[in-house]
Scaffold this active site. Sequence first.
Site, PDB file in Angstrom:
ATOM      1  N   GLY A  12       6.601  74.891  22.498  1.00 35.70           N
ATOM      2  CA  GLY A  12       6.231  74.050  21.370  1.00 35.70           C
ATOM      3  C   GLY A  12       5.790  72.689  21.863  1.00 35.70           C
ATOM      4  N   GLY A  79      13.905  76.731  20.032  1.00 37.97           N
ATOM      5  CA  GLY A  79      14.860  76.643  18.943  1.00 37.97           C
ATOM      6  C   GLY A  79      14.187  76.564  17.597  1.00 37.97           C
ATOM      7  N   ALA A  80      14.976  76.777  16.561  1.00 39.36           N
ATOM      8  CA  ALA A  80      14.487  76.704  15.184  1.00 39.36           C
ATOM      9  C   ALA A  80      14.564  75.276  14.688  1.00 39.36           C
ATOM     10  CB  ALA A  80      15.330  77.603  14.282  1.00 39.36           C
ATOM     11  N   ARG A  83      15.264  73.847   8.238  1.00 38.11           N
ATOM     12  CA  ARG A  83      14.493  74.304   7.088  1.00 38.11           C
ATOM     13  C   ARG A  83      14.589  73.286   5.948  1.00 38.11           C
ATOM     14  NH1 ARG A  83      17.020  79.136   8.858  1.00 38.11           N
ATOM     15  NH2 ARG A  83      18.719  78.933   7.342  1.00 38.11           N
ATOM     16  N   PRO A 121      21.346  71.081  17.460  1.00 41.58           N
ATOM     17  CA  PRO A 121      22.024  69.825  17.799  1.00 41.58           C
ATOM     18  C   PRO A 121      22.373  69.797  19.295  1.00 41.58           C
ATOM     19  CG  PRO A 121      23.501  71.254  16.570  1.00 41.58           C
ATOM     20  CD  PRO A 121      22.171  71.930  16.563  1.00 41.58           C
ATOM     21  N   ASP A 123      24.227  68.292  21.643  1.00 41.35           N
ATOM     22  CA  ASP A 123      25.534  68.394  22.305  1.00 41.35           C
ATOM     23  C   ASP A 123      26.147  69.780  22.106  1.00 41.35           C
ATOM     24  OD1 ASP A 123      25.475  65.492  22.894  1.00 41.35           O
ATOM     25  OD2 ASP A 123      25.695  65.311  20.727  1.00 41.35           O
ATOM     26  N   ASP A 148      18.002  57.883  22.528  1.00 41.20           N
ATOM     27  CA  ASP A 148      18.551  56.902  21.589  1.00 41.20           C
ATOM     28  C   ASP A 148      18.607  55.514  22.225  1.00 41.20           C
ATOM     29  OD1 ASP A 148      19.145  58.899  19.565  1.00 41.20           O
ATOM     30  OD2 ASP A 148      20.772  59.539  20.876  1.00 41.20           O
ATOM     31  N   ARG A 151      15.082  54.129  22.267  1.00 41.56           N
ATOM     32  CA  ARG A 151      14.657  53.738  20.918  1.00 41.56           C
ATOM     33  C   ARG A 151      15.309  52.426  20.498  1.00 41.56           C
ATOM     34  NH1 ARG A 151      15.044  59.791  18.139  1.00 41.56           N
ATOM     35  NH2 ARG A 151      12.828  60.327  18.337  1.00 41.56           N
ATOM     36  N   HIS A 175      24.569  62.552  20.264  1.00 41.22           N
ATOM     37  CA  HIS A 175      23.173  62.379  19.876  1.00 41.22           C
ATOM     38  C   HIS A 175      23.108  62.761  18.399  1.00 41.22           C
ATOM     39  CE1 HIS A 175      18.857  62.371  19.730  1.00 41.22           C
ATOM     40  NE2 HIS A 175      18.828  63.652  19.387  1.00 41.22           N
TER      41      HIS A 175
END
Length: 311
Positions: A12, A79-80, A83, A121, A123, A148, A151, A175
């Site tokens: 992706g 990964g997904a 939704r 997620p 972790d 993080d 950012r 995270h």
Amino acid sequence: MTHPKIAIIGCGAIGTTLAYSLLLRHPHLDIALVNRNPQKSWAKAFDMSHCSPELPDRTIRSETPEECTGADVIVMTAGALPRENGTRADVLKDNVAIFQTLLPTLARNNPHAVLINITNPVDAMAYAAGKITGYPSERVIGTGTELDSMRLRHFTAQVLDLNATELKIQVIGEHGDSMVPLWSLATYRGQSLREICPALDEELKATLLHQTKRAGWDIRLAGEHSCYGIAFSATRIVETILGHSFAPIKISAEIQDEYGLSGTFLSLPTQLNLRGIESRIMPSLSSSERSQLEQSAKIVKKQLDDVDKLL
């Protein structure tokens, strides 16, 4: 001479950006792209391979999970996505299932690899990866709070009109929403940030932290997916593992009694090498930061319990 091999699982936006970043930055590197749809990984690797006349002494190719062997580093990006109107638990269940499909073969064929997890997620999925592969804890890490930290430095430098490259602010813990910014240790050009920037009051800190937590979602709400920042974070982690940088980096890994905590996955500044984690660094925390880290540990531990139920 054998070059280090990096296997990137998932083609992706994040996986392909990471591959392209590594390809541009590092000679003496072999990159393998692995995707559940082999046509996609072939197309991405084929496209990037056309840069080779100007990028000598490195390779990129497509492999299936069965063909992928001898990797020094495996980076999980597959990964997904959440939704619409879905929950974190939905994503966790979907992604654990994906990892159960891909990781046993990859672990069997690459028994000595260091595994970096990017999939959210972060972790909890790093923990799941360790349970599924059976790799020792020092060779299973998540990208954690490195992004993080970048950012927060970016947003803080913007509002205070500072040079972000000279601003040092660490974020540790989860995270996620319970991330812990270490304002007490923040510096600019070696000086305490709170001393040279009195405008940085508690209200502004809260605003900057909120921006940091929301950054990925803000990109998503704009119809895009966060990929460049996290791919660059992963690039820096790979570079540290390969010895191109020796600076500590904020990655997620199993807590081994740091700060008296255990049984969870949290980000701390960490020294890495080709064997994975060399050492974990424990910054000196204020009482408030210590309390926040303990709360973050509890939140992540609940996610790990959910992973255990799915495995």
